[in-house]
Design an enzyme around this catalytic site. Structure first.
Site, PDB file in Angstrom:
ATOM      1  CD  GLU A 287      -2.939  -1.722   0.196  1.00 48.45           C
ATOM      2  OE1 GLU A 287      -3.088  -1.275  -0.073  1.00 48.45           O
ATOM      3  OE2 GLU A 287      -3.434  -2.873   0.684  1.00 48.45           O
ATOM      4  CB  CYS A 321      -0.988   7.065   1.160  1.00 42.34           C
ATOM      5  SG  CYS A 321      -3.074   6.634   2.623  1.00 42.34           S
TER       6      CYS A 321
END
Ligand code: NAP
Ligand code: MG
Length: 523
Positions: A287, A321
């Protein structure tokens, strides 16, 4: 407290009691800082020869705790402990495993205020973001438990072979891999550790956790929740130390069967390549980063757009993110939306992240603090700053890594910073001719994590269809690109933003922690 479900979308208006309980926890934690914390291997406290201090990014002199600088020796101990615990845990019926995991989720929930207070101190995350981070942990675990249940433990009867004279039964099972390594980033220490750990455990794997060294305190408290839920010794092991020493030793360890890494693109890809060099293919769930865009057309509700963009660009100081770091505005509304974004950015309250009114706290450490100053120079040379651009050293902010939220404009679109994840409170705004051009620029990048859109419904259809991002939002004032909540918005990236093509907290995630076995029996 009246029933309140915390999500990143509801957090803007929490009940009063949430504030009082958080404040009580923050005072309690603040009065008892600086303790020595061990690692937890096979249920035992383990100390290393060396240790390190975790300091508060809002007050760089304040030592929050002392943690163990784990090495290859501890990586080995933790992996062996997990290996030893694997037969027992994987043979525990799945419905018994989820009873224990639900207990762990309840314990995390009961300690939410303390863990959130530590997160505020350690990450510099404001109180509601800290509470959101911790609340996400039980939500992720419970969702994975319910998935296991709904799919009957992923045990599926297949058809019988049509052979006369025999009864040939076929059973498909999803079974765990073994020892699962979870490496988590500093920005969501609790959620992004608990999510993968929960899934790995529910699936029947045993786990080694390596948090970011800077956020070992929050994750230590999380590891205690798993321990206190009564998971057998060795099922969850918690080790601390730097990525380059301990993290690398874990990656190099042949006893690790699978890994979930959440962090930056360069480190993640390095891990992927190292795993590819092993004897056979082992699962690697990555991720990674993002450079997420929002598009606003002339048909948009401009208030919603500006609010959503500012929240997502600057929440957690841009260190998400999913941060909204690129903004594409259609020509005819460019000036108006830029004006609203700039005004709203100037109104954001920056300061002590523990205080109720604060939206932006400090950035995590000296390195990004220095990088900010470098990026600001580059952006003002190439274009202009509509607002922001300074580090803040007065009015009580001199002890912390405080930087102004910044909106950069007029930076030519071929500038390298349009494609680099800055991970700071900096967003770049660009004028586009129309939606087609916006979509083209938005997709012209390796990253593909989240994307936001403001405009008409017909245009949104075009946006959803064309967008090369895993998580997409239309007309969302709560956040243009941020704020996914488990079981509502599965969260995972395309392209350089993730490896599995599925989102955490969604219906396809848990299966990634298991492999299929077919059992054919002939009678
Ligand atoms: P990072 O610097 O890549 O570090 C992530 C983790 O990897 C930390 O625990 C780090 O340990 C460890 N590590 C570093 N080098 C390693 C190595 N050689 N071997 C094994 N482990 C190693 O990322 P970060 O600064 O913590 O987090 C920010 C990044 O995470 C951003 O790029 C952000 O976009 C990404 N992120 C992605 C998601 C998502 O869901 N896609 C969510 C959150 C964050 P130490 O820190 O102790 O060195
Ligand atoms: Mg880092």
């Amino acid at each position: 407290m009246k029933p309140f479900q915390m999500t990143y979308a509801t957090m803007f208006d929490p009940p009063e009691e949430l504030h009082t309980q958080y404040e009580a926890a923050l005072s309690k934690i603040t009065a008892n800082l600086g303790n020595i914390h061990g690692m937890i291997i096979s249920g035992k406290e383990v100390m290393a020869k060396r240790d390190y201090q975790i300091k508060n990014p809002a007050d760089r002199e304040l030592v929050l705790g002392i943690f163990q600088a784990g090495t290859a020796e501890h990586a080995d101990q933790a992996v062996l402990a997990a290996k030893k615990a694997f037969p027992g845990w994987s043979n525990t019926p799945w419905h018994e495993r989820i009873v224990l995991l639900r207990k762990a989720a309840d314990i995390i929930e009961s300690r939410i205020f303390e863990i959130a207070a530590v997160t505020t101190l350690e990450v510099g995350k404001n109180r509601l973001e800290s509470l959101g981070d911790v609340s996400e942990a039980p939500a992720l675990i419970r969702y994975a438990c319910s998935q296991m249940e709904q799919n009957n433990g992923y045990i599926t009867e297949m058809g019988e072979d049509p052979v006369e004279g025999y009864q040939i039964k076929n059973l498909s099972l999803l079974r765990p891999y073994g020892v699962w390594l979870v490496i988590s980033p500093f920005n969501f220490p609790t959620a992004l550790t608990a999510g993968p750990v929960g899934a790995a455990l529910i699936a029947g794997n045993t786990v080694v956790i390596k948090p970011a060294a800077k956020t070992s305190f929050s994750v230590r408290l999380l590891a205690e929740c798993f321990r206190d839920a009564g998971l057998p010794d060795g099922v969850v092991n918690f080790v601390t130390g730097s990525g380059s020493v301990l993290g690398q030793a874990l990656i190099d360890h042949p006893g690790v069967d699978g890994v979930t890494f959440t962090g930056s693109y360069p480190v993640g890809m390095g891990i992927y390549r190292q795993f590819a060099a092993r004897d056979y293919v082992h699962p690697v769930i990555l991720e990674l980063g993002g450079k997420n865009s929002a598009i606003v057309t002339k048909n948009a509700n401009l208030d919603r757009a500006a609010l959503g963009i500012v929240r997502s660009a600057f929440g957690l100081q841009g260190q998400k993110c999913s941060a909204n770091s690129r903004v594409y505005l259609e020509e005819s509304i460019y000036d108006e939306v830029l004006e609203r974004i700039t005004t709203a950015t100037r109104e954001l309250v920056l300061g002590d992240p523990g205080k109720r009114e604060t939206y932006l706290g400090p950035v995590i450490s000296e390195a990004p603090y220095n990088e900010y100053q470098d990026y600001i120079k580059q952006l003002s040379n190439a274009g202009n700053l509509a607002t922001g651009g300074h580090v803040l050293k007065t009015n009580g902010l001199e002890q912390g890594y405080y930087v102004e939220p910044t909106v950069a404009v007029d930076v030519p679109h071929d500038h390298a910073l349009w494609k680099k994840e800055l991970f700071l409170p900096i967003t770049m705004v660009h004028k586009v001719k129309d939606l087609e051009q916006a979509l083209e620029l938005s997709n012209d990048i390796n990253y593909g994590l989240t994307a936001g859109f403001y405009g008409s419904e017909t245009e949104a259809g075009q946006f959803f269809e064309a967008s090369e991002a895993g998580v997409n939002y239309m007309n969302r004032p709560q956040g243009s690109t941020t704020g996914a909540w488990p079981s509502y918005q599965p969260f995972g990236g395309w392209k350089a933003s993730g490896s599995s093509g599925v989102g955490a907290g969604g219906p396809h995630y848990l299966q990634r922690y298991m492999r299929e076995q077919i059992r054919t029996t002939v009678n």
